[in-house]
Design an enzyme around this catalytic site. Structure first.
Site, PDB file in Angstrom:
ATOM      1  N   ASP A  40       7.320  -2.433  -2.630  1.00 28.74           N
ATOM      2  CA  ASP A  40       7.148  -2.638  -4.067  1.00 28.74           C
ATOM      3  C   ASP A  40       7.691  -4.000  -4.484  1.00 28.74           C
ATOM      4  OD1 ASP A  40       9.769  -1.277  -3.458  1.00 28.74           O
ATOM      5  OD2 ASP A  40      10.114  -1.775  -5.547  1.00 28.74           O
ATOM      6  N   HIS A  48       2.805  -0.167   4.668  1.00 29.73           N
ATOM      7  CA  HIS A  48       2.854   0.097   3.226  1.00 29.73           C
ATOM      8  C   HIS A  48       3.602  -1.068   2.587  1.00 29.73           C
ATOM      9  CE1 HIS A  48       2.730   2.686  -0.343  1.00 29.73           C
ATOM     10  NE2 HIS A  48       3.932   2.191  -0.620  1.00 29.73           N
ATOM     11  N   ASP A  93      -0.209   4.434  11.467  1.00 34.18           N
ATOM     12  CA  ASP A  93      -0.363   3.065  10.989  1.00 34.18           C
ATOM     13  C   ASP A  93      -1.458   2.998   9.934  1.00 34.18           C
ATOM     14  OD1 ASP A  93      -0.345   0.330  10.630  1.00 34.18           O
ATOM     15  OD2 ASP A  93      -1.567  -0.077  12.420  1.00 34.18           O
TER      16      ASP A  93
END
Length: 578
Positions: free
Chosen positions: A177, A501, A548
């Site tokens: 993030d 991610h 993955d």
């Protein structure tokens, strides 16, 4: 950078030994990045008893054979594997190791970890916030200038009421993030400071091609300073407390930073963030003292801010962060909440004692000292205090401080002697990865890299080189000799994560993710199974519970604290080759 795989759009991926499963079902697991000439050379074979079938093609073309030294049955999956010692392969070069139709390449080099260590540190430049990034592949315009940040009502004080606009630029994006969290940033800096203190000469010469590389300060300290410049803005100047984080109310979508437009806030002050801030600023004040030419006045400023933060924490020892109480707006981003501050008090008191020599800080360190050694994490930072003790000179320490040093050393050695037990019966010839509890959220950092770092401390402090072998075995595990066959660092090895991610890597339009990122790793909790989907995870076995794909934040996210452990571990290994 021969070992780095930088796959750009339009290029075809080569089918490599680690990415394919041979027709005969044989799978070879090996360190895909490299080994030192004197390091043990071990592979693990699954699917067949390889005795008499292991062929090693030497750099000069000569072929020799190797034998399995033992059979290993996994306590986690009950799979049978064979451990093969390849022998004394000490000449630098590439060795092809084959078993039947499957093969792997073993790279032997005097500087086996130089490229990957450098990339792991340079990753912090690529995730800088509030500045444009200049890179041959991953350039991007400025995003999140953070010069118009709002004081959330949870952070309001009489002289900084809710809605006050402050400037709080710079720092690193925390993980997948775009927010900035004091607790995790402080932990990350502290871990890298610890490695720096033990290998100062190495870091003095390590260049990472960042804008500051031409100055008189080591690049690692320059990179820490970029985040510390943000820290300077996170202390309320009127009372000394430190805001827990700078955040949007909700996580952003998969957009580039320049395309994100949610308002950003500093939110509630917490005792844990304030103590972590105090510890890091105290250590920074000491470590940056020789570099006044580049950073004039910083050490004095950092020392004063550290002491003021500690005073606030002493006056507010139960000011824990409770995200569920935040309203108008509600905040749903990473919490980094913690219900105990004893470990933070130990770290901060220790760092301030090293800086000032004041008895009051030593008294607090003695009061909060841990009872046993544990690998460090953002939620348990006592070991960073232990490392502060273990890297301080014994000469001139008063009796109480010397005794505390001795207790920290005894705890470290007891831990290291425990974790190396049974390695020669393990499935992958490594201290890490043999118990179900080794796996979970961020396990490759907190349990693998941080365990190896403890072993390197033992190696350095005891001067026997006994523990170095085991630390290198954890590197072998991390870089491919494991149940998944992945090298868990992006951009390196023959089979590494391509879809972490990570918003920056997902949104930038470039096929290859940023190089040098450590993913969280196998996580049997699979907290993201709804996002991943019913067919996402290939296995429920603890050491194979990894996938993955971008949606897998539980196994495939990246984070600064995880990369800090990678920097500390691999740079230390690289330093051993100097």
């Amino acid at each position: 950078m021969r070992t780095m795989r930088m796959i750009l759009a339009g290029m075809m991926m080569a089918v490599t030994c680690a990415e394919m499963q041979a027709d005969d079902g044989v799978q070879i697991r090996c360190n895909q990045v490299g080994c030192y000439p004197q390091q043990e050379k071990v592979i693990v074979v699954e699917g067949v008893n390889p005795s008499g079938k292991v062929r090693i093609t030497m750099p000069d073309g000569k072929v020799v054979k190797a034998k399995a030294i033992r059979k290993a049955v996994s306590p986690l999956s009950q799979k049978t594997r064979y451990v093969v010692n390849l022998g004394e392969l000490t000449t630098p070069g590439d060795y092809r190791v084959s078993v039947g139709k499957d093969a792997c390449m073993l790279h032997v080099s005097e500087h086996a970890y130089r490229d990957i260590a450098t990339a792991s540190l340079r990753l912090f430049y690529l995730i800088r916030s509030g500045v444009p990034i200049d890179d041959a592949v991953y350039s991007r315009p400025l995003g999140h200038p953070d010069t118009q940040v709002l004081v959330h009502n949870s952070a309001a004080s009489p002289l900084r009421p809710a809605g006050t606009v402050i400037s709080s630029p710079y720092g690193w994006y925390d993980a997948g993030d775009y927010n900035k969290y004091v607790v995790n940033s402080a932990f990350s800096i502290g871990l890298m400071f610890a490695a720096y203190e033990m290998q100062r000469d190495y870091f003095a010469n390590l260049k990472t091609n960042i804008p500051e590389s031409g100055n008189q300060t080591p690049d690692l300290l320059d990179e820490m300073m970029f985040n510390l410049r943000w820290f300077l803005t996170m202390q309320d100047p009127y009372d000394g407390g430190v805001y827990h984080k700078l955040t949007t109310p909700n996580f952003e979508g998969m957009f580039m930073p320049a395309d994100c437009h949610q308002p950003r806030y500093v939110v509630a002050k917490s005792v844990t963030a304030t103590l972590d801030f105090a510890a890091v600023m105290a250590d920074a004040a000491r470590l940056f003292e020789p570099y006044q030419t580049d950073y004039p006045g910083f050490s004095a400023q950092a020392a004063a801010m550290a002491e003021r933060a500690y005073q606030w924490a002493k006056a507010n020892p139960t000011a824990f962060y409770h995200q569920h109480l935040l309203k108008d707006p509600v905040v749903t981003t990473g919490g980094y909440g913690d219900g105990s501050a004893s470990d933070e008090f130990f770290w901060a008191a220790t760092a301030l004692y090293r800086l000032t020599g004041k008895q009051a800080y030593l008294d607090d360190a003695l009061q909060y000292q841990p009872k046993q050694f544990t690998t460090p994490s953002w939620g348990n930072v006592a070991t960073l205090g232990a490392y502060d003790w273990l890297s301080s000179p014994l000469v001139g320490l008063p009796e109480q401080a010397g005794r505390l040093y001795g207790e920290m050393l005894n705890q470290l050695m007891a831990y290291c002697d425990t974790v190396i037990e049974g390695v020669d019966q393990s499935s992958f010839q490594s201290p890490y990865g043999n118990k179900a509890r080794d796996f979970g959220w961020g396990c490759l950092a907190e349990h693998c890299c941080c365990q190896a770092m403890a072993l390197l401390y033992a190696d350095r402090l005891m001067g026997t080189e006994r523990y170095r072998r085991y630390a290198m075995q954890n590197a072998d595990y991390l870089l491919g000799r494991n149940a998944t066959g992945y090298c868990f660092v992006t951009g390196f090895g023959d089979k590494s994560p391509m879809h972490p991610h990570h918003r920056l890597s997902e949104a930038d339009g470039i096929v290859a993710p940023f190089p040098g990122m450590l993913v969280g790793g196998p996580n049997p909790g699979q907290q993201d199974r709804r996002e991943v989907g019913p067919d996402g995870y290939p296995s429920n076995f603890p050491d194979e519970s990894y996938v993955d794909i971008m949606a897998s934040y539980a196994s495939n996210e990246i984070a600064i604290n995880w990369n800090a452990s990678l920097v500390a571990f691999l740079c230390w290994l690289d330093a051993l080759a100097e």
